[in-house]
Motif scaffolding. Sequence first.
Motif, short mmCIF file in Angstrom:
data_model
loop_
_atom_site.label_atom_id
_atom_site.label_comp_id
_atom_site.label_asym_id
_atom_site.label_seq_id
_atom_site.Cartn_x
_atom_site.Cartn_y
_atom_site.Cartn_z
N ARG A 186 -14.08 6.98 29.66
CA ARG A 186 -14.76 7.45 30.89
C ARG A 186 -14.29 6.41 32.04
O ARG A 186 -13.87 6.70 32.91
CB ARG A 186 -16.11 7.58 30.78
CG ARG A 186 -17.02 7.84 32.15
CD ARG A 186 -16.80 9.22 32.84
NE ARG A 186 -17.61 9.29 33.96
CZ ARG A 186 -18.95 9.79 34.06
NH1 ARG A 186 -19.40 9.77 33.00
NH2 ARG A 186 -19.28 9.76 35.10
N ALA A 187 -14.19 5.21 31.63
CA ALA A 187 -14.02 4.05 32.58
C ALA A 187 -12.61 4.16 32.87
O ALA A 187 -12.27 3.83 34.11
CB ALA A 187 -14.50 2.69 32.11
N ALA A 188 -11.74 4.10 31.95
CA ALA A 188 -10.22 4.08 32.00
C ALA A 188 -9.89 5.53 32.90
O ALA A 188 -8.91 5.40 33.43
CB ALA A 188 -9.57 4.07 30.47
N LEU A 222 -3.67 0.87 18.92
CA LEU A 222 -3.22 1.52 20.13
C LEU A 222 -4.89 1.99 20.63
O LEU A 222 -5.64 2.34 19.55
CB LEU A 222 -2.40 2.57 19.95
CG LEU A 222 -0.69 2.30 20.44
CD1 LEU A 222 -0.45 1.26 19.29
CD2 LEU A 222 -0.06 3.67 20.50
N GLY A 223 -5.04 1.69 21.81
CA GLY A 223 -6.29 2.30 22.13
C GLY A 223 -6.63 1.74 23.55
O GLY A 223 -5.95 1.16 24.19
N HIS A 224 -7.94 1.71 24.31
CA HIS A 224 -8.36 1.52 25.46
C HIS A 224 -8.89 0.24 25.58
O HIS A 224 -8.56 -0.53 26.61
CB HIS A 224 -9.33 2.42 26.09
CG HIS A 224 -9.03 3.85 26.77
ND1 HIS A 224 -7.91 3.78 27.63
CD2 HIS A 224 -9.41 5.10 26.51
CE1 HIS A 224 -7.83 4.98 27.95
NE2 HIS A 224 -8.71 5.77 27.25
N GLU A 225 -9.58 -0.22 24.30
CA GLU A 225 -10.53 -1.27 24.56
C GLU A 225 -9.67 -2.63 24.22
O GLU A 225 -9.65 -2.88 23.01
CB GLU A 225 -11.57 -1.16 23.83
CG GLU A 225 -12.50 -0.14 24.38
CD GLU A 225 -13.46 0.37 23.04
OE1 GLU A 225 -14.71 -0.29 23.48
OE2 GLU A 225 -13.13 1.23 22.59
N ALA A 226 -9.00 -3.44 25.02
CA ALA A 226 -8.14 -4.28 24.66
C ALA A 226 -8.86 -5.61 23.93
O ALA A 226 -8.06 -5.98 22.74
CB ALA A 226 -7.43 -4.78 26.00
N PRO A 227 -9.99 -5.94 24.41
CA PRO A 227 -10.76 -7.17 23.51
C PRO A 227 -11.03 -6.74 22.00
O PRO A 227 -10.83 -7.30 21.38
CB PRO A 227 -11.98 -7.37 24.63
CG PRO A 227 -11.61 -6.92 25.72
CD PRO A 227 -10.72 -5.56 25.66
N PRO A 273 -10.20 6.92 37.81
CA PRO A 273 -9.48 6.92 38.97
C PRO A 273 -8.88 8.44 38.77
O PRO A 273 -8.65 9.11 39.93
CB PRO A 273 -8.13 6.09 38.79
CG PRO A 273 -8.83 4.95 37.93
CD PRO A 273 -9.63 5.75 36.95
N ASP A 274 -8.77 8.95 37.53
CA ASP A 274 -8.20 10.41 37.44
C ASP A 274 -9.18 11.56 37.63
O ASP A 274 -8.73 12.46 38.12
CB ASP A 274 -7.26 10.74 36.20
CG ASP A 274 -6.03 9.54 35.94
OD1 ASP A 274 -5.53 9.49 37.01
OD2 ASP A 274 -6.02 9.05 34.72
N ASP A 275 -10.36 11.38 37.01
CA ASP A 275 -11.13 12.58 37.23
C ASP A 275 -12.30 12.33 38.48
O ASP A 275 -12.91 13.29 38.82
CB ASP A 275 -12.09 12.48 35.84
CG ASP A 275 -13.14 11.40 35.78
OD1 ASP A 275 -13.26 10.56 36.65
OD2 ASP A 275 -13.48 11.25 34.84
N GLY A 276 -11.84 11.42 39.11
CA GLY A 276 -12.52 11.19 40.56
C GLY A 276 -14.03 11.06 40.45
O GLY A 276 -14.98 10.90 41.48
N ARG A 277 -14.50 10.37 39.24
CA ARG A 277 -15.92 9.99 39.03
C ARG A 277 -16.11 8.70 38.48
O ARG A 277 -15.14 7.97 37.99
CB ARG A 277 -16.42 10.72 37.85
CG ARG A 277 -16.60 12.43 38.25
CD ARG A 277 -16.90 13.44 36.92
NE ARG A 277 -18.35 12.96 36.67
CZ ARG A 277 -19.12 13.56 35.78
NH1 ARG A 277 -18.47 14.28 34.96
NH2 ARG A 277 -20.22 13.14 35.65
N PRO A 278 -16.97 8.06 38.95
CA PRO A 278 -17.20 6.40 38.59
C PRO A 278 -17.42 6.51 37.10
O PRO A 278 -17.81 7.21 36.27
CB PRO A 278 -18.59 6.15 39.35
CG PRO A 278 -19.40 7.65 39.38
CD PRO A 278 -18.46 8.52 39.68
N GLY A 279 -16.99 5.32 36.65
CA GLY A 279 -17.00 4.74 35.27
C GLY A 279 -18.10 4.29 34.71
O GLY A 279 -18.39 4.49 33.57
#
Length: 297
Positions: free
Chosen positions: A286-288, A38-43, A291-297
Amino acid sequence: MTGSPLRGRTVVITGAARGLGAALAHELARREARLALLGHEAPGLDALATSLPTAAMAIEVDVTDPCGLDDAASAVRGRLGRPSAVVANAGIAEGGPFATSDPASWRRVVDVNLTGSAQTARAFLPDLTVTAGYFLQIASLASLGATPMMSAYCASKAGVEAFAHALQAEVAHEGVAVGVAYPAWADTDMIREAEGFAALHELRAHMPPGVRNIRPADVVAARLARAVERRSTAVYIPAWLRLLQPLRWALPPVVLRLTRHDLPRWDAGRPLRATGRLGAGGRADRAAAAPDDGRPG
């Protein structure tokens, strides 16, 4: 390792795309466990799953998303069977002075490391109760003693230790074992990037010999894999760190004396500054989370 008790059993690892998570996946695959990564980075997760010699599945999920974790638990159950062990390894870090830290980014470190671990336990506890399984919480040397410039990380790792101890007492009567791992410094991209910041490097370098050493990720992962096999209550890496437990009360004044005069010069005369989320894993988070923290990835 055909004699391993993990042979043919399902193990879940969060934060599996890189670093300790990926190294642990390789160690558990050698023990012929079936793995849910499990994690963020699918590739990266897909590539890791393909490289392993045992059955493995990759699931892209944010550990702070309870619905996503529930879906992941259902997918693991359907494809690999109920897990016998879950390793809450997902974590991020950033350094810098607390006073000038970004509140959203500071909170995100705590959310991923502490809340994400609790959400992971919540999603998989029903399975672990059925299998009389094992939950291993990856804490840190920072759980034993806090250091300056890492306030969010230290707070979150102290929190996961306390959470694991509370959970341990709650579920023991159901046959579920809970362990806490206290690794010191491991050679991951997060630590390598932290070494590029003078103050963080000096904080590590001024630790006692044996504590300040950076160990290969596969060496740390081998200890963690043995802990999963043995359903260990606690695992210290290096092992002698257990001696710090009765001395924890003495650590804050020692750190205070060390840093009171030295901390300002450790950044080579430049203002101590924020590192941002460290390593490729931190940037992926950060990228993921953008949308929640209102900052660019």
